[in-house]
Design an enzyme around this catalytic site. Structure first.
Site, PDB file in Angstrom:
ATOM      1  N   SER A   7      48.667   9.477  73.330  1.00 56.46           N
ATOM      2  CA  SER A   7      49.853   9.482  73.193  1.00 56.46           C
ATOM      3  C   SER A   7      50.513   9.844  71.663  1.00 56.46           C
ATOM      4  O   SER A   7      49.816   8.879  70.548  1.00 56.46           O
ATOM      5  CB  SER A   7      50.720   7.383  73.157  1.00 56.46           C
ATOM      6  OG  SER A   7      52.145   7.557  73.036  1.00 56.46           O
ATOM      7  N   HIS A  32      50.190  12.729  75.935  1.00 59.24           N
ATOM      8  CA  HIS A  32      51.312  12.320  76.370  1.00 59.24           C
ATOM      9  C   HIS A  32      52.657  12.143  75.110  1.00 59.24           C
ATOM     10  O   HIS A  32      52.227  11.756  74.006  1.00 59.24           O
ATOM     11  CB  HIS A  32      50.949  10.889  76.654  1.00 59.24           C
ATOM     12  CG  HIS A  32      51.567  10.302  76.874  1.00 59.24           C
ATOM     13  ND1 HIS A  32      52.205   9.778  78.312  1.00 59.24           N
ATOM     14  CD2 HIS A  32      52.268   8.785  77.327  1.00 59.24           C
ATOM     15  CE1 HIS A  32      53.028   8.725  79.298  1.00 59.24           C
ATOM     16  NE2 HIS A  32      53.120   8.027  77.915  1.00 59.24           N
ATOM     17  N   ASP A  34      55.808  10.491  74.593  1.00 57.96           N
ATOM     18  CA  ASP A  34      56.521   9.073  74.370  1.00 57.96           C
ATOM     19  C   ASP A  34      57.751   9.235  74.171  1.00 57.96           C
ATOM     20  O   ASP A  34      58.313   9.478  72.944  1.00 57.96           O
ATOM     21  CB  ASP A  34      56.159   7.920  73.979  1.00 57.96           C
ATOM     22  CG  ASP A  34      55.431   7.432  75.018  1.00 57.96           C
ATOM     23  OD1 ASP A  34      54.110   6.775  74.684  1.00 57.96           O
ATOM     24  OD2 ASP A  34      55.230   6.896  76.363  1.00 57.96           O
ATOM     25  N   MET A  36      62.177   8.648  73.623  1.00 59.40           N
ATOM     26  CA  MET A  36      62.997   7.064  73.649  1.00 59.40           C
ATOM     27  C   MET A  36      64.055   7.491  73.708  1.00 59.40           C
ATOM     28  O   MET A  36      64.530   8.301  72.544  1.00 59.40           O
ATOM     29  CB  MET A  36      61.875   5.612  72.595  1.00 59.40           C
ATOM     30  CG  MET A  36      60.511   6.357  73.131  1.00 59.40           C
ATOM     31  SD  MET A  36      60.160   4.995  72.105  1.00 59.40           S
ATOM     32  CE  MET A  36      58.417   4.711  72.818  1.00 59.40           C
ATOM     33  N   HIS A  66      56.493  11.609  78.747  1.00 59.89           N
ATOM     34  CA  HIS A  66      57.584  10.026  79.480  1.00 59.89           C
ATOM     35  C   HIS A  66      58.649  10.090  79.115  1.00 59.89           C
ATOM     36  O   HIS A  66      58.886   9.634  77.642  1.00 59.89           O
ATOM     37  CB  HIS A  66      56.316   8.716  79.292  1.00 59.89           C
ATOM     38  CG  HIS A  66      56.805   8.001  79.589  1.00 59.89           C
ATOM     39  ND1 HIS A  66      56.327   6.513  78.844  1.00 59.89           N
ATOM     40  CD2 HIS A  66      57.549   6.920  80.197  1.00 59.89           C
ATOM     41  CE1 HIS A  66      56.841   5.522  78.978  1.00 59.89           C
ATOM     42  NE2 HIS A  66      57.305   5.922  80.391  1.00 59.89           N
ATOM     43  N   MET A  68      61.729   7.898  78.117  1.00 58.40           N
ATOM     44  CA  MET A  68      61.754   6.668  78.550  1.00 58.40           C
ATOM     45  C   MET A  68      63.182   6.692  78.213  1.00 58.40           C
ATOM     46  O   MET A  68      63.803   6.388  76.842  1.00 58.40           O
ATOM     47  CB  MET A  68      61.620   5.385  77.441  1.00 58.40           C
ATOM     48  CG  MET A  68      60.170   5.285  77.703  1.00 58.40           C
ATOM     49  SD  MET A  68      58.659   4.527  76.679  1.00 58.40           S
ATOM     50  CE  MET A  68      58.287   5.654  76.506  1.00 58.40           C
ATOM     51  N   MET A 137      53.450   1.054  83.181  1.00 57.30           N
ATOM     52  CA  MET A 137      53.368   0.497  82.100  1.00 57.30           C
ATOM     53  C   MET A 137      52.909  -1.072  81.891  1.00 57.30           C
ATOM     54  O   MET A 137      52.907  -1.742  82.366  1.00 57.30           O
ATOM     55  CB  MET A 137      54.824   0.145  81.420  1.00 57.30           C
ATOM     56  CG  MET A 137      55.985   1.573  81.731  1.00 57.30           C
ATOM     57  SD  MET A 137      54.911   2.598  80.283  1.00 57.30           S
ATOM     58  CE  MET A 137      54.968   1.803  78.949  1.00 57.30           C
ATOM     59  N   ASP A 171      49.914   2.819  80.596  1.00 56.67           N
ATOM     60  CA  ASP A 171      50.566   2.946  79.141  1.00 56.67           C
ATOM     61  C   ASP A 171      51.022   1.881  78.319  1.00 56.67           C
ATOM     62  O   ASP A 171      51.552   1.417  79.173  1.00 56.67           O
ATOM     63  CB  ASP A 171      51.606   3.661  79.199  1.00 56.67           C
ATOM     64  CG  ASP A 171      52.090   4.632  77.852  1.00 56.67           C
ATOM     65  OD1 ASP A 171      53.303   5.079  77.967  1.00 56.67           O
ATOM     66  OD2 ASP A 171      51.728   3.815  76.915  1.00 56.67           O
TER      67      ASP A 171
HETATM   68  C1  DX5 Z   1      55.628   1.803  74.531  1.00 55.06           C
HETATM   69  C2  DX5 Z   1      54.413   3.370  73.805  1.00 55.06           C
HETATM   70  C3  DX5 Z   1      52.655   2.819  73.857  1.00 55.06           C
HETATM   71  C4  DX5 Z   1      52.167   4.182  73.171  1.00 55.06           C
HETATM   72  C5  DX5 Z   1      50.476   3.570  73.626  1.00 55.06           C
HETATM   73  O1  DX5 Z   1      56.371   2.592  74.975  1.00 55.06           O
HETATM   74  O2  DX5 Z   1      54.333   4.521  74.991  1.00 55.06           O
HETATM   75  O3  DX5 Z   1      52.220   2.223  75.089  1.00 55.06           O
HETATM   76  O4  DX5 Z   1      52.308   5.338  74.081  1.00 55.06           O
HETATM   77  O5  DX5 Z   1      50.474   3.139  71.926  1.00 55.06           O
HETATM   78  P1  DX5 Z   1      49.739   1.875  72.387  1.00 55.06           P
HETATM   79  O6  DX5 Z   1      48.422   2.363  72.408  1.00 55.06           O
HETATM   80  O7  DX5 Z   1      48.951   1.602  71.018  1.00 55.06           O
HETATM   81  O8  DX5 Z   1      49.527   0.562  73.261  1.00 55.06           O
HETATM   82 ZN    ZN Z   2      55.025   6.548  77.396  1.00 53.80          ZN
END
Ligand code: DX5
Ligand code: ZN
Length: 216
Positions: A7, A32, A34, A36, A66, A68, A137, A171
């Site tokens: 990620s 990946h 993320d 947000m 992803h 969010m 998640m 994740d």
């Molecule tokens: C939360 C993020 C984290 C990230 C992974 O929304 O999506 O989960 O990707 O980070 P670690 O592996 O450090 O939990």
């Molecule tokens: Zn993610």
């Protein structure tokens, strides 16, 4: 074979190219991304231009986006056009989940559906034929570096028992030490942030993770 998807949320934002090249060279399978919106989750991260830059730099690397976001339907085309390989939305959005999943496939990407920790596996059941991937998640979405929530693990098996044949991804808080708990429940794709970006030898870590998934 277990796919390892770092990620990039956990990468050093001032050295994103060096950090991603280091993990590409270490043999990761996907990146990946993320995304947000500071509303669906209490954090703000990347836009489509990061996906475009990653696609330009790594033409062959699958980009697992992803979203969010409260309104992912407004951003499917721009992330697909920027170079996303797959786009995952959340089952908890206010919009029409089935319609957005169809729009993702129509845009030429694989369609993923993600469940927050407190959302039961049943929430995915109406959409199994519309989704290529289910993202469980294992932490409350929004921030890396959290502890994996063990109460989310039964969802992996529940999806398979309901006949889901797509990829199962997890994740949040995934580490070498807890990965066996997910692999034995059918994990296909491991999203790993701090566990890979903050390690001295990512290649060795990836090798060790893959070895956990080998038979015997
Ligand atoms: C939360 C993020 C984290 C990230 C992974 O929304 O999506 O989960 O990707 O980070 P670690 O592996 O450090 O939990
Ligand atoms: Zn993610």
């Amino acid at each position: 074979m277990l796919k390892i998807a770092p990620s990039i949320l956990a990468a050093d934002p001032l050295n994103l190219e060096a950090d991603t090249r280091r993990l590409r060279d270490a043999g990761c399978d996907w990146f990946h991304v993320d995304v947000m919106d500071a509303h669906f989750v209490p954090n703000l991260s990347f836009g489509p231009e990061i996906v475009r830059a990653l696609r330009r730099r790594y033409p062959e690397m699958p980009l697992d986006v992803h979203l969010m976001m409260d309104n992912p339907e407004s951003y499917i085309d721009c992330f697909a056009e920027a170079g996303a390989t797959g786009i995952t939305i959340h089952a908890e959005i206010p919009g029409d989940v089935a319609e957005v999943l169809r729009a993702i496939r129509a845009a030429g990407c694989y369609a993923g559906l993600s469940l927050k920790p407190d959302t039961p596996a049943e929430a995915a059941m109406p959409y199994l034929s519309l989704m290529d991937l289910c993202l469980i998640m294992t932490v409350e979405p929004g921030f890396g570096g959290q502890e994996l929530r063990l109460d989310t693990l039964p969802k992996l098996r529940a999806l398979r028992e309901e006949g889901f044949t797509g990829l199962i991804e997890a994740d949040g808080g995934l580490k070498l030490r807890n990965l066996p708990l997910l692999i034995e429940r059918g994990l296909d794709v491991a999203v790993i942030g701090t566990g890979l970006f903050r390690t001295e030898d990512p290649a060795e870590k990836i090798r060790a993770m893959r070895a956990l998934a080998l038979p015997g």
